[in-house]
Design a protein around this motif. Structure first.
Motif, PDB file in Angstrom:
ATOM      1  N   GLY A 233       0.822  -1.198   0.000  1.00  0.00           N
ATOM      2  CA  GLY A 233       0.000   0.000   0.000  1.00  0.00           C
ATOM      3  C   GLY A 233       0.855   1.246   0.000  1.00  0.00           C
ATOM      4  N   PRO A 234       0.455   2.279   0.754  1.00  0.00           N
ATOM      5  CA  PRO A 234       1.197   3.545   0.755  1.00  0.00           C
ATOM      6  C   PRO A 234       2.691   3.416   1.067  1.00  0.00           C
ATOM      7  CG  PRO A 234      -0.920   3.831   1.816  1.00  0.00           C
ATOM      8  CD  PRO A 234      -0.781   2.368   1.556  1.00  0.00           C
ATOM      9  N   PRO A 235       3.117   2.493   1.960  1.00  0.00           N
ATOM     10  CA  PRO A 235       4.567   2.418   2.200  1.00  0.00           C
ATOM     11  C   PRO A 235       5.362   1.974   0.978  1.00  0.00           C
ATOM     12  CG  PRO A 235       3.352   1.409   4.012  1.00  0.00           C
ATOM     13  CD  PRO A 235       2.372   1.645   2.904  1.00  0.00           C
ATOM     14  N   GLN A 236       4.696   1.219   0.070  1.00  0.00           N
ATOM     15  CA  GLN A 236       5.421   0.691  -1.091  1.00  0.00           C
ATOM     16  C   GLN A 236       5.158   1.470  -2.385  1.00  0.00           C
ATOM     17  OE1 GLN A 236       3.368  -1.282   0.791  1.00  0.00           O
ATOM     18  NE2 GLN A 236       4.741  -2.684   1.865  1.00  0.00           N
ATOM     19  N   HIS A 237       3.962   2.081  -2.507  1.00  0.00           N
ATOM     20  CA  HIS A 237       3.562   2.648  -3.796  1.00  0.00           C
ATOM     21  C   HIS A 237       2.897   4.017  -3.625  1.00  0.00           C
ATOM     22  CE1 HIS A 237       4.303  -1.299  -5.574  1.00  0.00           C
ATOM     23  NE2 HIS A 237       3.491  -1.826  -4.682  1.00  0.00           N
ATOM     24  N   LYS A 238       3.239   4.937  -4.504  1.00  0.00           N
ATOM     25  CA  LYS A 238       2.509   6.195  -4.586  1.00  0.00           C
ATOM     26  C   LYS A 238       1.294   6.053  -5.496  1.00  0.00           C
ATOM     27  CE  LYS A 238       6.537   9.144  -3.731  1.00  0.00           C
ATOM     28  NZ  LYS A 238       7.418  10.223  -4.264  1.00  0.00           N
ATOM     29  N   ASP A 239       1.384   5.129  -6.433  1.00  0.00           N
ATOM     30  CA  ASP A 239       0.287   4.871  -7.369  1.00  0.00           C
ATOM     31  C   ASP A 239      -0.710   3.917  -6.713  1.00  0.00           C
ATOM     32  OD1 ASP A 239      -1.418   4.193  -9.418  1.00  0.00           O
ATOM     33  OD2 ASP A 239       0.153   3.637 -10.839  1.00  0.00           O
ATOM     34  N   LYS A 240      -1.932   4.388  -6.439  1.00  0.00           N
ATOM     35  CA  LYS A 240      -2.931   3.576  -5.745  1.00  0.00           C
ATOM     36  C   LYS A 240      -3.320   2.328  -6.540  1.00  0.00           C
ATOM     37  CE  LYS A 240      -5.172   7.276  -3.101  1.00  0.00           C
ATOM     38  NZ  LYS A 240      -6.478   7.949  -2.824  1.00  0.00           N
ATOM     39  N   SER A 241      -3.169   2.368  -7.844  1.00  0.00           N
ATOM     40  CA  SER A 241      -3.552   1.209  -8.658  1.00  0.00           C
ATOM     41  C   SER A 241      -2.666   0.005  -8.369  1.00  0.00           C
ATOM     42  CB  SER A 241      -3.485   1.550 -10.142  1.00  0.00           C
ATOM     43  OG  SER A 241      -2.141   1.767 -10.562  1.00  0.00           O
ATOM     44  N   LYS A 242      -1.513   0.241  -7.706  1.00  0.00           N
ATOM     45  CA  LYS A 242      -0.591  -0.849  -7.386  1.00  0.00           C
ATOM     46  C   LYS A 242      -0.782  -1.398  -5.974  1.00  0.00           C
ATOM     47  CE  LYS A 242       2.984   0.576 -10.654  1.00  0.00           C
ATOM     48  NZ  LYS A 242       4.410   0.933 -10.846  1.00  0.00           N
ATOM     49  N   PHE A 243      -1.719  -0.827  -5.208  1.00  0.00           N
ATOM     50  CA  PHE A 243      -1.992  -1.358  -3.876  1.00  0.00           C
ATOM     51  C   PHE A 243      -2.514  -2.789  -4.000  1.00  0.00           C
ATOM     52  CE2 PHE A 243      -3.088   2.968  -1.688  1.00  0.00           C
ATOM     53  CZ  PHE A 243      -1.824   3.422  -1.998  1.00  0.00           C
ATOM     54  N   ILE A 244      -2.112  -3.656  -3.084  1.00  0.00           N
ATOM     55  CA  ILE A 244      -2.591  -5.048  -3.073  1.00  0.00           C
ATOM     56  C   ILE A 244      -3.187  -5.335  -1.701  1.00  0.00           C
ATOM     57  CG2 ILE A 244      -2.032  -7.474  -3.442  1.00  0.00           C
ATOM     58  CD1 ILE A 244       0.468  -6.554  -4.953  1.00  0.00           C
ATOM     59  N   THR A 245      -4.463  -5.708  -1.687  1.00  0.00           N
ATOM     60  CA  THR A 245      -5.169  -5.991  -0.445  1.00  0.00           C
ATOM     61  C   THR A 245      -5.814  -7.373  -0.535  1.00  0.00           C
ATOM     62  OG1 THR A 245      -5.720  -3.635  -0.296  1.00  0.00           O
ATOM     63  CG2 THR A 245      -6.872  -5.137   1.203  1.00  0.00           C
ATOM     64  N   GLN A 246      -5.540  -8.197   0.446  1.00  0.00           N
ATOM     65  CA  GLN A 246      -6.243  -9.478   0.538  1.00  0.00           C
ATOM     66  C   GLN A 246      -7.539  -9.214   1.297  1.00  0.00           C
ATOM     67  OE1 GLN A 246      -4.921 -12.407   3.375  1.00  0.00           O
ATOM     68  NE2 GLN A 246      -5.198 -14.087   1.930  1.00  0.00           N
ATOM     69  N   VAL A 247      -8.657  -9.421   0.627  1.00  0.00           N
ATOM     70  CA  VAL A 247      -9.966  -9.177   1.229  1.00  0.00           C
ATOM     71  C   VAL A 247     -10.582 -10.525   1.587  1.00  0.00           C
ATOM     72  CG1 VAL A 247     -12.182  -7.999   1.003  1.00  0.00           C
ATOM     73  CG2 VAL A 247     -10.181  -7.160  -0.255  1.00  0.00           C
ATOM     74  N   LEU A 248     -10.968 -10.665   2.855  1.00  0.00           N
ATOM     75  CA  LEU A 248     -11.494 -11.934   3.358  1.00  0.00           C
ATOM     76  C   LEU A 248     -12.904 -11.756   3.884  1.00  0.00           C
ATOM     77  CD1 LEU A 248      -8.308 -12.991   5.354  1.00  0.00           C
ATOM     78  CD2 LEU A 248      -9.093 -14.018   3.219  1.00  0.00           C
TER      79      LEU A 248
END
Length: 255
Positions: A233-248
């Motif tokens: 998320g924000p710590p790794q990417h400035k581009d929000k399209s690159k955020f990765i979230t596991q949704v459970l």
């Protein structure tokens, strides 16, 4: 000498180099059946060639030369070697999966998984702002790091909220098993429908709808919450399209 093979012939027979055969000799795995003098030509019988081929096959299966030596002289248990290879396989599969999680495959990656039991540091707060939720999770992560030395494997930070009230948030950081304290919880293993979302947090409501729709189609019963595990998320990417979230979507236990 027609029943003997030179080291060059032996190497060709097995499909390896002369140096590899000499390395086998250095480890005491094979010996020349005939050696003309201390520095002279080596010759091997068909039985020795067969053993060399077996050694090579065991190497290809992941055994070290020392383990193969122990296998031949019965000082090593082959079953223990199998268990070690199984552990390596599981670790490799986990690494492959971790990389797949970072490949954007859209909603096709939906599956039912078992969330492992976890010891967590948990704080609760109400918030309907993504920026505020992000800052609250940072605070919880920092508190856990300062007080409990969070584990460095598995999912480290995640949030939960009721399906019916996304503002009623719980923020979690995984800590070592056995940790104690006012805000420490032990979460049991649990089944859940899982989906990896690649994109901004603002898009997560559509992922929730997809998970709920899948649960209805499969006649699964949710326990009533969503869990978001933050891979990148924000710590790794400035581009929000690159955020990765596991949704459970955790599921109720079937009777």
């Amino acid at each position: 000498m027609k029943e003997l093979f030179s080291i060059g012939d032996a190497a060709d027979f097995v499909g390896i180099t002369r140096r590899i055969i000499l390395n086998y000799e250095a480890h005491g795995l094979v010996f020349p059946d005939v050696k003309e003098d201390p520095s002279g030509n080596r010759y091997y019988t068909i039985d020795t060639l067969t053993k060399i081929r077996t050694i090579r096959s065991l190497q290809n299966l992941g055994l070290s030369l020392d383990e193969i030596h122990g296998y031949f002289d019965n000082s090593n248990d082959l079953l223990s070697m199998v268990r070690r290879l199984e552990a390596l396989r599981d670790e490799l599969n986990a690494n492959i999966r971790a990389l797949y999680e970072r490949i954007n495959q859209g909603f096709e990656s939906m599956e039912i998984i078992t969330i492992p039991p976890q010891t967590v540091y948990c704080r609760k707060a109400e918030s309907d702002s993504i920026a505020e939720k992000t800052n609250l999770l940072r605070e919880v992560a920092l508190e856990a790091l300062q007080n409990y030395d969070p584990a460095h494997t598995g999912q480290i930070y995640f949030t939960e909220a009721p399906i019916t009230d996304a503002k009623d948030m719980s923020f979690f950081a995984v800590v070592p098993t056995g940790s104690k304290g006012e805000h420490i919880l032990n979460l049991p293993a649990q089944k859940a429908v899982c989906l990896y979302h690649h994109g901004a947090y603002e898009e997560l409501p559509s992922v929730h709808d997809t998970l709920l729709s899948y649960a209805r189609e499969q006649k699964l019963t949710p326990v009533g919450i969503f869990r978001h595990c933050y891979l990148e998320g924000p710590p790794q990417h400035k581009d929000k399209s690159k955020f990765i979230t596991q949704v459970l979507l955790p599921l109720a236990c079937s009777k």
